[in-house]
Design a protein around this motif. Structure first.
Motif, mmCIF file in Angstrom:
data_model
loop_
_atom_site.group_PDB
_atom_site.id
_atom_site.type_symbol
_atom_site.label_atom_id
_atom_site.label_comp_id
_atom_site.label_asym_id
_atom_site.label_seq_id
_atom_site.Cartn_x
_atom_site.Cartn_y
_atom_site.Cartn_z
ATOM 1 N N THR A 136 1.423 -1.245 -0.105
ATOM 2 C CA THR A 136 0.204 -0.196 0.416
ATOM 3 C C THR A 136 0.520 1.274 -0.037
ATOM 4 O O THR A 136 0.804 2.253 -0.895
ATOM 5 C CB THR A 136 -0.841 -0.040 1.556
ATOM 6 O OG1 THR A 136 -1.676 -1.137 1.273
ATOM 7 C CG2 THR A 136 -1.720 1.551 1.484
ATOM 8 N N LYS A 157 1.234 3.123 -3.042
ATOM 9 C CA LYS A 157 -0.339 4.539 -3.427
ATOM 10 C C LYS A 157 -0.859 3.765 -3.431
ATOM 11 O O LYS A 157 -2.550 4.191 -3.822
ATOM 12 C CB LYS A 157 0.364 5.643 -3.740
ATOM 13 C CG LYS A 157 2.047 5.464 -2.907
ATOM 14 C CD LYS A 157 2.332 6.854 -3.941
ATOM 15 C CE LYS A 157 3.888 7.760 -3.741
ATOM 16 N NZ LYS A 157 4.897 6.295 -3.577
ATOM 17 N N THR A 158 -2.162 2.126 -2.928
ATOM 18 C CA THR A 158 -3.489 2.666 -3.098
ATOM 19 C C THR A 158 -4.169 2.490 -3.169
ATOM 20 O O THR A 158 -5.149 3.179 -3.203
ATOM 21 C CB THR A 158 -3.559 0.697 -2.903
ATOM 22 O OG1 THR A 158 -2.719 0.189 -2.202
ATOM 23 C CG2 THR A 158 -3.228 0.291 -4.167
ATOM 24 N N HIS A 159 -4.289 3.269 -1.927
ATOM 25 C CA HIS A 159 -5.072 3.840 -0.986
ATOM 26 C C HIS A 159 -5.293 5.493 -1.772
ATOM 27 O O HIS A 159 -6.490 5.756 -0.996
ATOM 28 C CB HIS A 159 -4.595 4.332 1.040
ATOM 29 C CG HIS A 159 -3.372 4.441 0.660
ATOM 30 N ND1 HIS A 159 -2.233 4.449 0.097
ATOM 31 C CD2 HIS A 159 -2.819 5.641 1.712
ATOM 32 C CE1 HIS A 159 -0.790 4.821 0.556
ATOM 33 N NE2 HIS A 159 -1.405 5.749 1.184
ATOM 34 N N LYS A 160 -4.558 5.817 -1.405
ATOM 35 C CA LYS A 160 -4.362 7.304 -2.414
ATOM 36 C C LYS A 160 -4.620 7.430 -3.572
ATOM 37 O O LYS A 160 -6.197 7.856 -4.593
ATOM 38 C CB LYS A 160 -3.173 8.472 -2.313
ATOM 39 C CG LYS A 160 -2.537 8.496 -1.473
ATOM 40 C CD LYS A 160 -1.096 9.087 -1.350
ATOM 41 C CE LYS A 160 -0.436 9.369 0.105
ATOM 42 N NZ LYS A 160 0.661 10.135 -0.243
ATOM 43 N N ASN A 208 -9.708 6.388 -3.401
ATOM 44 C CA ASN A 208 -10.020 8.307 -2.475
ATOM 45 C C ASN A 208 -10.198 8.865 -4.208
ATOM 46 O O ASN A 208 -11.167 9.628 -4.567
ATOM 47 C CB ASN A 208 -9.050 8.185 -1.650
ATOM 48 C CG ASN A 208 -9.208 7.795 -0.173
ATOM 49 O OD1 ASN A 208 -10.002 7.282 -0.372
ATOM 50 N ND2 ASN A 208 -8.494 7.959 0.449
ATOM 51 N N ARG A 209 -8.631 9.520 -4.712
ATOM 52 C CA ARG A 209 -8.626 9.972 -6.021
ATOM 53 C C ARG A 209 -10.032 9.861 -7.198
ATOM 54 O O ARG A 209 -10.198 10.182 -7.663
ATOM 55 C CB ARG A 209 -7.203 9.687 -6.983
ATOM 56 C CG ARG A 209 -6.389 10.454 -6.590
ATOM 57 C CD ARG A 209 -5.634 10.597 -7.301
ATOM 58 N NE ARG A 209 -4.203 11.074 -6.833
ATOM 59 C CZ ARG A 209 -2.921 11.227 -7.584
ATOM 60 N NH1 ARG A 209 -3.067 10.925 -9.011
ATOM 61 N NH2 ARG A 209 -1.484 12.279 -6.407
ATOM 62 N N HIS A 218 2.466 11.259 -8.879
ATOM 63 C CA HIS A 218 2.605 11.146 -6.883
ATOM 64 C C HIS A 218 2.230 10.153 -6.781
ATOM 65 O O HIS A 218 1.832 9.793 -5.922
ATOM 66 C CB HIS A 218 1.770 12.253 -6.510
ATOM 67 C CG HIS A 218 2.190 13.704 -6.993
ATOM 68 N ND1 HIS A 218 3.558 13.997 -6.859
ATOM 69 C CD2 HIS A 218 1.140 14.513 -7.497
ATOM 70 C CE1 HIS A 218 3.503 15.193 -7.402
ATOM 71 N NE2 HIS A 218 1.906 15.656 -7.902
ATOM 72 N N LEU A 219 1.840 8.926 -7.876
ATOM 73 C CA LEU A 219 1.655 7.480 -7.799
ATOM 74 C C LEU A 219 2.965 6.642 -8.158
ATOM 75 O O LEU A 219 2.251 5.364 -7.598
ATOM 76 C CB LEU A 219 0.531 6.981 -7.870
ATOM 77 C CG LEU A 219 -1.130 8.431 -7.947
ATOM 78 C CD1 LEU A 219 -2.445 6.792 -8.841
ATOM 79 C CD2 LEU A 219 -1.068 8.307 -6.038
ATOM 80 N N PRO A 273 2.554 12.048 4.488
ATOM 81 C CA PRO A 273 1.498 11.337 3.878
ATOM 82 C C PRO A 273 2.544 9.986 3.064
ATOM 83 O O PRO A 273 1.774 9.245 1.912
ATOM 84 C CB PRO A 273 1.991 12.755 2.052
ATOM 85 C CG PRO A 273 3.675 13.079 2.593
ATOM 86 C CD PRO A 273 3.098 13.857 3.866
ATOM 87 N N ASN A 274 3.435 9.825 3.677
ATOM 88 C CA ASN A 274 3.959 8.570 3.303
ATOM 89 C C ASN A 274 4.150 7.516 5.022
ATOM 90 O O ASN A 274 5.019 7.139 4.790
ATOM 91 C CB ASN A 274 5.526 8.918 3.282
ATOM 92 C CG ASN A 274 6.182 9.882 4.053
ATOM 93 O OD1 ASN A 274 5.613 10.182 4.664
ATOM 94 N ND2 ASN A 274 7.800 9.837 3.626
#
Length: 330
Positions: free
Chosen positions: A115, A119-122, A125-126, A136-137, A288-289
């Motif tokens: 994750t 960045k699957t959580h981000k 949400n996007r 940024h992914l 964010p990280n």
């Protein structure tokens, strides 16, 4: 046997009651945690069943002993929250559940890694906001990355196997080396060397006086810039203040934690309508990280079933005076 079960959630009661149909113990469930302020609730009970954030300190044990409690049964593997010296002085037996599902926690560590990396959580949400951009992914391939495993007991060994299966180079540090992992190609090295060369570091060691704040200012200074750190063991293995400093300096590139050193006042509760006064976790959540889960690594159907089964068996063995390898004190 009559047992008071503390820190009870709906899922604890569900699994314990289901398995207790066979064991037939007299279980009473309390939502409150066990500590010196709530220990009097155990008056008239022969045993108490506790979880990771219950505080079974000397004063609590004194009250339990006075109330007639003879056995403390943990429904978890860690026992750093129990004062074994005082329990032994009061001739109170202490049992734990040493291995319920190493896979559940090892797999959760992998979930944190994937994750944070991809960045699957981000992305989730996007897309819910109709933002289909990939900006940024950007992530990285896990294949051939150096993964350092600190602590290669049952959970750490399963995690090492998983990372080997993904094509990673796995290195490890532990006071006891696993011959099985060595045969699979895992190399044991010093802690200092592991910290210096790992792209990803995953913590799977118990909390002891020796491992308290094992990952501290000095440890962070040895790490690669941009390293990923994962903790599914115990919160206090990491010095949180130093982790925040490492995040601010960008020495720490990613942080994934399922445990937190001040979690007892936060985790396993719905605080969505309250002001959280813990400044450290608020600061961590601002990065964010950083990815935080609330001690859910153990939370699978298989693990919950095994926890309930072993816990109830520990109670039965105590009641019958049978030898039990899960006895850790008293």
């Amino acid at each position: 046997m009559k047992v008071a079960v503390f820190s009870t959630k709906s899922y604890d009661r569900e699994f314990l009651e289901k398995l207790n149909a066979k064991f037939k113990h007299d279980l009473s469930f309390f939502e409150v945690p066990l500590n010196r302020h709530t220990a009097s609730l155990a008056n008239g009970f022969k045993g108490v069943c506790v979880f990771v954030n219950d505080k079974v300190d000397p004063e609590t044990i004194e009250i339990l002993h006075y109330s007639g409690v003879e056995v403390i049964v943990l429904r978890c593997a860690g026992f750093n929250n129990v004062d074994l010296k005082t329990s032994a002085e009061k001739n109170m037996k202490v049992y734990r559940v040493p291995a319920y599902s190493p896979n559940s926690i090892a797999e959760h560590a992998l979930a944190l890694i994937l994750t944070l990396n991809r960045k699957t959580h981000k992305a989730f949400n996007r897309i819910r906001e109709n933002n289909f951009s990939l900006d940024h992914l950007l992530g990285f391939n896990l294949h051939k990355k150096v993964v350092g495993v600190i602590g290669t007991g049952m959970i750490g060994s399963v995690f090492a196997d998983i990372m080997l299966g993904l094509g990673c180079e796995v290195i490890a540090h532990d006071i006891e080396e696993s011959s099985g992992l060595k045969e699979k190609g895992v190399k044991y090295i010093s802690l200092e060397e592991l910290l210096k060369i790992s792209d990803i570091i995953s913590l799977h060691c118990p909390l002891t006086p020796e491992t308290h704040h094992l990952i501290n200012k000095e440890a962070f200074s040895m790490m690669k810039k941009g390293v990923m750190l994962i903790n599914t063991s115990r919160g206090a293995v990491i010095d949180t203040k130093e982790a925040i400093r490492a995040l601010k300096s960008q020495k720490l590139g990613y942080l994934g934690i399922d445990v937190y050193e001040q979690e007892e006042s936060l985790f396993f509760r719905d605080l969505s309508e309250q002001i959280v006064s813990d400044d450290l976790i608020a600061r961590l959540m601002s990065f964010p990280n950083v990815l935080i889960t609330a001690h859910q690594g153990f939370f699978t159907e298989e693990a919950m079933t095994q926890i309930a089964k072993v816990t109830l068996q520990n109670i039965s063995d105590f009641e019958a005076g049978r030898m039990n390898e899960n006895l850790i004190g008293g």
